[in-house]
Design a protein around this motif. Structure first.
Motif, PDB file in Angstrom:
ATOM      1  N   ARG A  17      35.117  56.222  43.039  1.00 39.03           N
ATOM      2  CA  ARG A  17      36.483  55.776  43.327  1.00 39.03           C
ATOM      3  C   ARG A  17      36.625  55.342  44.784  1.00 39.03           C
ATOM      4  N   GLY A  18      35.879  56.028  45.664  1.00 38.97           N
ATOM      5  CA  GLY A  18      35.896  55.661  47.085  1.00 38.97           C
ATOM      6  C   GLY A  18      35.397  54.235  47.269  1.00 38.97           C
ATOM      7  N   MET A  19      34.294  53.904  46.556  1.00 41.78           N
ATOM      8  CA  MET A  19      33.751  52.539  46.651  1.00 41.78           C
ATOM      9  C   MET A  19      34.764  51.551  46.108  1.00 41.78           C
ATOM     10  N   GLU A  20      35.348  51.910  44.960  1.00 42.75           N
ATOM     11  CA  GLU A  20      36.330  51.008  44.340  1.00 42.75           C
ATOM     12  C   GLU A  20      37.432  50.684  45.348  1.00 42.75           C
ATOM     13  N   ASP A  21      37.958  51.698  46.021  1.00 43.17           N
ATOM     14  CA  ASP A  21      39.050  51.472  46.982  1.00 43.17           C
ATOM     15  C   ASP A  21      38.628  50.505  48.084  1.00 43.17           C
ATOM     16  N   ARG A  22      37.415  50.701  48.601  1.00 50.25           N
ATOM     17  CA  ARG A  22      36.964  49.845  49.714  1.00 50.25           C
ATOM     18  C   ARG A  22      36.585  48.445  49.232  1.00 50.25           C
ATOM     19  N   HIS A  23      35.865  48.396  48.118  1.00 50.15           N
ATOM     20  CA  HIS A  23      35.363  47.093  47.655  1.00 50.15           C
ATOM     21  C   HIS A  23      36.482  46.209  47.105  1.00 50.15           C
ATOM     22  N   TRP A  24      37.535  46.828  46.630  1.00 56.01           N
ATOM     23  CA  TRP A  24      38.639  46.080  46.022  1.00 56.01           C
ATOM     24  C   TRP A  24      39.222  45.051  46.992  1.00 56.01           C
ATOM     25  N   HIS A  25      39.192  45.376  48.303  1.00 54.52           N
ATOM     26  CA  HIS A  25      39.763  44.462  49.313  1.00 54.52           C
ATOM     27  C   HIS A  25      39.214  43.047  49.177  1.00 54.52           C
ATOM     28  N   THR A  26      37.915  42.930  48.879  1.00 59.67           N
ATOM     29  CA  THR A  26      37.335  41.588  48.735  1.00 59.67           C
ATOM     30  C   THR A  26      36.997  41.277  47.271  1.00 59.67           C
ATOM     31  N   ALA A  27      36.661  42.321  46.494  1.00 55.72           N
ATOM     32  CA  ALA A  27      36.281  42.089  45.086  1.00 55.72           C
ATOM     33  C   ALA A  27      37.411  41.394  44.324  1.00 55.72           C
ATOM     34  N   LYS A  28      38.666  41.737  44.638  1.00 55.68           N
ATOM     35  CA  LYS A  28      39.779  41.132  43.882  1.00 55.68           C
ATOM     36  C   LYS A  28      39.838  39.624  44.108  1.00 55.68           C
ATOM     37  N   HIS A  29      39.455  39.179  45.305  1.00 57.33           N
ATOM     38  CA  HIS A  29      39.461  37.734  45.562  1.00 57.33           C
ATOM     39  C   HIS A  29      38.325  37.047  44.806  1.00 57.33           C
ATOM     40  N   VAL A  30      37.184  37.749  44.714  1.00 55.24           N
ATOM     41  CA  VAL A  30      36.050  37.201  43.953  1.00 55.24           C
ATOM     42  C   VAL A  30      36.432  37.116  42.477  1.00 55.24           C
ATOM     43  N   LEU A  31      37.018  38.171  41.943  1.00 57.87           N
ATOM     44  CA  LEU A  31      37.414  38.194  40.526  1.00 57.87           C
ATOM     45  C   LEU A  31      38.425  37.072  40.237  1.00 57.87           C
ATOM     46  N   ALA A  32      39.342  36.849  41.173  1.00 57.33           N
ATOM     47  CA  ALA A  32      40.363  35.806  40.968  1.00 57.33           C
ATOM     48  C   ALA A  32      39.735  34.425  40.886  1.00 57.33           C
ATOM     49  N   ARG A  33      38.604  34.240  41.555  1.00 57.39           N
ATOM     50  CA  ARG A  33      37.943  32.922  41.535  1.00 57.39           C
ATOM     51  C   ARG A  33      37.110  32.695  40.275  1.00 57.39           C
ATOM     52  N   MET A  34      36.847  33.742  39.519  1.00 55.51           N
ATOM     53  CA  MET A  34      35.957  33.569  38.355  1.00 55.51           C
ATOM     54  C   MET A  34      36.642  32.745  37.266  1.00 55.51           C
ATOM     55  N   PRO A  35      35.922  31.778  36.694  1.00 56.33           N
ATOM     56  CA  PRO A  35      36.535  30.895  35.687  1.00 56.33           C
ATOM     57  C   PRO A  35      36.518  31.509  34.290  1.00 56.33           C
ATOM     58  N   VAL A  36      36.941  32.764  34.193  1.00 54.22           N
ATOM     59  CA  VAL A  36      36.914  33.468  32.902  1.00 54.22           C
ATOM     60  C   VAL A  36      38.086  32.982  32.050  1.00 54.22           C
ATOM     61  N   GLU A  37      37.776  32.590  30.818  1.00 58.56           N
ATOM     62  CA  GLU A  37      38.833  32.146  29.909  1.00 58.56           C
ATOM     63  C   GLU A  37      39.066  33.202  28.836  1.00 58.56           C
ATOM     64  N   GLU A  38      40.234  33.125  28.220  1.00 63.71           N
ATOM     65  CA  GLU A  38      40.625  34.072  27.148  1.00 63.71           C
ATOM     66  C   GLU A  38      39.491  34.217  26.137  1.00 63.71           C
ATOM     67  N   GLY A  39      39.135  35.435  25.843  1.00 63.64           N
ATOM     68  CA  GLY A  39      38.171  35.693  24.780  1.00 63.64           C
ATOM     69  C   GLY A  39      36.723  35.679  25.226  1.00 63.64           C
ATOM     70  N   GLU A  40      36.466  35.329  26.487  1.00 61.59           N
ATOM     71  CA  GLU A  40      35.066  35.234  26.919  1.00 61.59           C
ATOM     72  C   GLU A  40      34.454  36.610  27.216  1.00 61.59           C
ATOM     73  N   THR A  41      33.104  36.618  27.189  1.00 61.19           N
ATOM     74  CA  THR A  41      32.355  37.857  27.411  1.00 61.19           C
ATOM     75  C   THR A  41      31.880  37.932  28.861  1.00 61.19           C
ATOM     76  N   VAL A  42      32.161  39.075  29.479  1.00 62.34           N
ATOM     77  CA  VAL A  42      31.814  39.259  30.885  1.00 62.34           C
ATOM     78  C   VAL A  42      30.975  40.520  31.053  1.00 62.34           C
ATOM     79  N   VAL A  43      29.952  40.427  31.904  1.00 68.75           N
ATOM     80  CA  VAL A  43      29.132  41.593  32.254  1.00 68.75           C
ATOM     81  C   VAL A  43      29.398  41.923  33.718  1.00 68.75           C
ATOM     82  N   ASP A  44      29.533  43.230  34.008  1.00 63.63           N
ATOM     83  CA  ASP A  44      29.650  43.702  35.393  1.00 63.63           C
ATOM     84  C   ASP A  44      28.345  44.430  35.720  1.00 63.63           C
TER      85      ASP A  44
END
Ligand SMILES: C[S@@+](CC[C@H](N)C(=O)[O-])C[C@H]1O[C@@H](n2cnc3c(N)ncnc32)[C@H](O)[C@@H]1O
Length: 227
Positions: A17-44
């Motif tokens: 959870r500590g990593m999540e809190d810190r990484h979220w600051h930039t990860a959310k901008h990366v996630l927002a840029r991903m061209p994921v469309e409804e119904g698509e399959t994503v791997v983390d």
């Protein structure tokens, strides 16, 4: 120490959870840029607490999410934070991805790729599992130009790969991925204290901390599988 042993310890003492809190600051901008469309399959890749898949389901309507991790404790925690039958957390290693050829639309990875024991092999695996036109959004804070990250290896027993921007691009291409984008995503949320507070435990000067977070931030390299 194995990846499993190292990160099981992190998960057990709440560092997921500590990593999540810190990484979220930039990860959310990366996630927002991903061209994921409804119904698509994503791997983390190297999912940790699993936050990325929860966000992609909520914001982009991803159809299916798989969070891959070598640490059973990380996976256990990620499952306990996620109430969604369309998201699964699966155990596996970056060396051999447990997904069929051409079966994945997009892959996200935050602060995990450089733990791969053979990063080029991992990139080739990603190329294999991505469908033509699929993308790999690879975000790292540990990289050559980020001199403030160079000491991190001393605190962890797993060997980490420290590539520079160019090495990321070359390796992506060698594995058969086009490089669509490379960018530094600044962290504008980590609080930077006034000049009088320096030196701190982490930084000798305020300028160094500004460079680390506001200028260098997270290195994002985006690969695209050819048609
Ligand atoms: C620093 S954490 C980052 C977690 C999450 N992505 C985040 O942003 O908070 C790295 C994660 O990658 C996983 N990992 C590292 N090397 C791995 C490997 N070779 N195979 C599978 N998982 C791995 C670890 O278990 C850990 O959960």
């Amino acid at each position: 120490m194995s990846v499993r042993e190292e990160f099981d310890t992190w998960a057990a003492d709440g560092r997921d959870r500590g990593m999540e809190d810190r990484h979220w600051h930039t990860a959310k901008h990366v996630l927002a840029r991903m061209p994921v469309e409804e119904g698509e399959t994503v791997v983390d890749l190297g999912t940790g607490s699993g936050y990325a898949l929860r966000a992609l389901r909520e914001t982009k309507g991803a159809g299916r999410g798989y969070g891959l991790d070598a640490s059973p404790e990380m996976l256990r925690n990620a499952r306990s934070y996620t109430d969604d039958s369309r998201v699964s957390y699966v155990r596996g290693d970056f060396d051999a991805l447990p997904f069929a050829t051409d079966s994945v639309d997009h892959v996200f990875s935050m602060e995990a790729f450089y733990y791969a024991s053979d990063p080029l092999r991992t990139l080739r695996e990603l190329r294999r599992v991505l469908r033509p036109g699929g993308t790999f959004f690879c975000a790292v804070n540990y990289y050559e130009e980020n001199v403030h990250s160079h000491g991190w290896q001393e605190n962890i027993a797993i060997e980490m790969t420290r590539w520079d921007r160019q090495e990321y691009r070359e390796a992506f291409r060698e594995a058969g991925l086009f490089v669509a984008e490379q960018d530094n995503i600044p962290d504008r949320e980590t609080e930077i204290p006034p000049e009088t507070a320096f030196p701190t435990e982490g930084f000798d000067t305020r300028a160094a901390m500004v460079e680390r977070y506001r200028e260098l931030g997270t290195l994002l390299t985006v690969g695209v599988a050819p048609e």
